[in-house]
Design a protein around this motif. Structure first.
Motif, PDB file in Angstrom:
ATOM      1  N   GLU A  25       0.815  -1.220   0.000  1.00 40.03           N
ATOM      2  CA  GLU A  25       0.000   0.000   0.000  1.00 40.03           C
ATOM      3  C   GLU A  25       0.848   1.270   0.000  1.00 40.03           C
ATOM      4  O   GLU A  25       0.428   2.296  -0.538  1.00 40.03           O
ATOM      5  CB  GLU A  25      -0.977   0.024   1.175  1.00 40.03           C
ATOM      6  N   GLY A  26       2.044   1.230   0.525  1.00 42.00           N
ATOM      7  CA  GLY A  26       2.929   2.384   0.518  1.00 42.00           C
ATOM      8  C   GLY A  26       3.708   2.548  -0.775  1.00 42.00           C
ATOM      9  O   GLY A  26       4.456   3.518  -0.940  1.00 42.00           O
ATOM     10  N   GLN A  27       3.537   1.612  -1.703  1.00 43.03           N
ATOM     11  CA  GLN A  27       4.288   1.634  -2.960  1.00 43.03           C
ATOM     12  C   GLN A  27       3.395   1.872  -4.178  1.00 43.03           C
ATOM     13  O   GLN A  27       3.832   1.702  -5.310  1.00 43.03           O
ATOM     14  CB  GLN A  27       5.035   0.307  -3.128  1.00 43.03           C
ATOM     15  N   ALA A  29       2.288   4.561  -5.627  1.00 39.78           N
ATOM     16  CA  ALA A  29       2.800   5.581  -6.557  1.00 39.78           C
ATOM     17  C   ALA A  29       3.925   4.995  -7.403  1.00 39.78           C
ATOM     18  O   ALA A  29       3.966   5.212  -8.625  1.00 39.78           O
ATOM     19  CB  ALA A  29       3.276   6.811  -5.793  1.00 39.78           C
ATOM     20  N   ARG A  64      -6.741   3.812   5.342  1.00 39.61           N
ATOM     21  CA  ARG A  64      -5.380   4.299   5.068  1.00 39.61           C
ATOM     22  C   ARG A  64      -4.970   3.990   3.627  1.00 39.61           C
ATOM     23  O   ARG A  64      -4.411   4.832   2.913  1.00 39.61           O
ATOM     24  CB  ARG A  64      -4.402   3.681   6.064  1.00 39.61           C
ATOM     25  N   ALA A  65      -5.262   2.779   3.161  1.00 40.11           N
ATOM     26  CA  ALA A  65      -4.918   2.399   1.787  1.00 40.11           C
ATOM     27  C   ALA A  65      -5.719   3.230   0.784  1.00 40.11           C
ATOM     28  O   ALA A  65      -5.182   3.642  -0.251  1.00 40.11           O
ATOM     29  CB  ALA A  65      -5.173   0.910   1.572  1.00 40.11           C
ATOM     30  N   ALA A  68      -4.111   6.654   0.536  1.00 43.39           N
ATOM     31  CA  ALA A  68      -2.875   6.585  -0.255  1.00 43.39           C
ATOM     32  C   ALA A  68      -3.206   6.473  -1.742  1.00 43.39           C
ATOM     33  O   ALA A  68      -2.595   7.156  -2.583  1.00 43.39           O
ATOM     34  CB  ALA A  68      -2.023   5.404   0.193  1.00 43.39           C
ATOM     35  N   LEU A  69      -4.171   5.642  -2.057  1.00 41.98           N
ATOM     36  CA  LEU A  69      -4.557   5.465  -3.455  1.00 41.98           C
ATOM     37  C   LEU A  69      -5.172   6.745  -4.017  1.00 41.98           C
ATOM     38  O   LEU A  69      -4.931   7.099  -5.174  1.00 41.98           O
ATOM     39  CB  LEU A  69      -5.527   4.297  -3.605  1.00 41.98           C
ATOM     40  N   SER A  70      -5.924   7.450  -3.227  1.00 41.10           N
ATOM     41  CA  SER A  70      -6.530   8.709  -3.671  1.00 41.10           C
ATOM     42  C   SER A  70      -5.462   9.701  -4.136  1.00 41.10           C
ATOM     43  O   SER A  70      -5.617  10.361  -5.175  1.00 41.10           O
ATOM     44  CB  SER A  70      -7.376   9.304  -2.550  1.00 41.10           C
ATOM     45  N   ALA A  71      -4.365   9.777  -3.403  1.00 41.18           N
ATOM     46  CA  ALA A  71      -3.269  10.674  -3.791  1.00 41.18           C
ATOM     47  C   ALA A  71      -2.632  10.224  -5.111  1.00 41.18           C
ATOM     48  O   ALA A  71      -2.307  11.057  -5.969  1.00 41.18           O
ATOM     49  CB  ALA A  71      -2.223  10.730  -2.678  1.00 41.18           C
ATOM     50  N   VAL A  72      -2.474   8.914  -5.282  1.00 34.99           N
ATOM     51  CA  VAL A  72      -1.912   8.382  -6.526  1.00 34.99           C
ATOM     52  C   VAL A  72      -2.834   8.710  -7.697  1.00 34.99           C
ATOM     53  O   VAL A  72      -2.384   9.149  -8.767  1.00 34.99           O
ATOM     54  CB  VAL A  72      -1.678   6.857  -6.419  1.00 34.99           C
TER      55      VAL A  72
END
Length: 192
Positions: A25-27, A29, A64-65, A68-72
């Motif tokens: 999930e942190g990768q 992007a 949280r995931a 993170a995906l929303s920003a990507v």
């Protein structure tokens, strides 16, 4: 992958499917940038579905995931075709057009390694729950609700190692499904 993109016939879209786990999930992007660098212009981000006991070990914190995906998505949406699968719509307001509800799964039947056919929509619907927030949600008619990911039962079609091993002397050793397997699966599922 680059050769597949280069040799793809005109009009054929190639893409990347990513199942989001707590380990990647942190990768997201970086994964999206990798897809772009390989010439892919389509990425499907798939949130984990509840299949068996490993689910709890792999499932990320959904909120949280999704953040993170929303920003990507905000960074890549203008350049690529992006889709979000298996996520309740309320986790990503503003990105509903990219989200795929469960409606399309109604016609999907999946064959598993033991040759059992399972209706995907029915199986997943049994693992979804509606929460109070769902009562007023405009997407409730095609969003199945929330997955319960903490305690997921093993699917009834799961094959145990003993189901795959047969002595060489067994005349049925070439069958794709051992004769006894269907009976064992019925007993596991509690079916008559």
């Amino acid at each position: 992958m680059r050769n597949a993109v280069r040799l793809a016939p005109r009009g054929v879209e190639l893409g990347l499917n990513v199942t989001i786990t707590k380990h990647n999930e942190g990768q997201l992007a970086d994964i999206t940038a990798l897809a772009w660098s390989l010439g892919l212009r389509w990425v499907n981000y798939q949130f984990l579905t509840p299949f068996g006991r490993a689910t709890a070990m792999l499932a990320p914190d959904t909120a949280r995931a999704a953040a993170a995906l929303s920003a990507v998505i905000d960074a890549w949406q203008a350049r690529m075709k992006l889709q979000i699968i298996n996520l309740p719509f309320c986790f990503m307001p503003g990105h509903e057009a990219l989200m795929q509800g469960d409606l399309g799964k109604l016609e999907r039947h999946m064959a598993f390694v033991n040759n059992e056919t399972v209706n995907l929509a029915q199986y997943l619907a049994e693992r979804r729950v509606r929460k109070p927030v769902c009562a007023s949600c405009p997407h409730a008619c095609f969003c199945g609700g929330f997955y319960e990911l903490d305690e997921v039962p093993e699917p009834p079609w799961l094959i145990a190692p003993e189901d795959l091993v047969r002595p060489l002397s067994d005349p049925r050793r070439h069958e794709s499904v051992p004769a006894e397997l269907r009976e064992r699966l019925r007993k596991r599922a509690g079916s008559p």
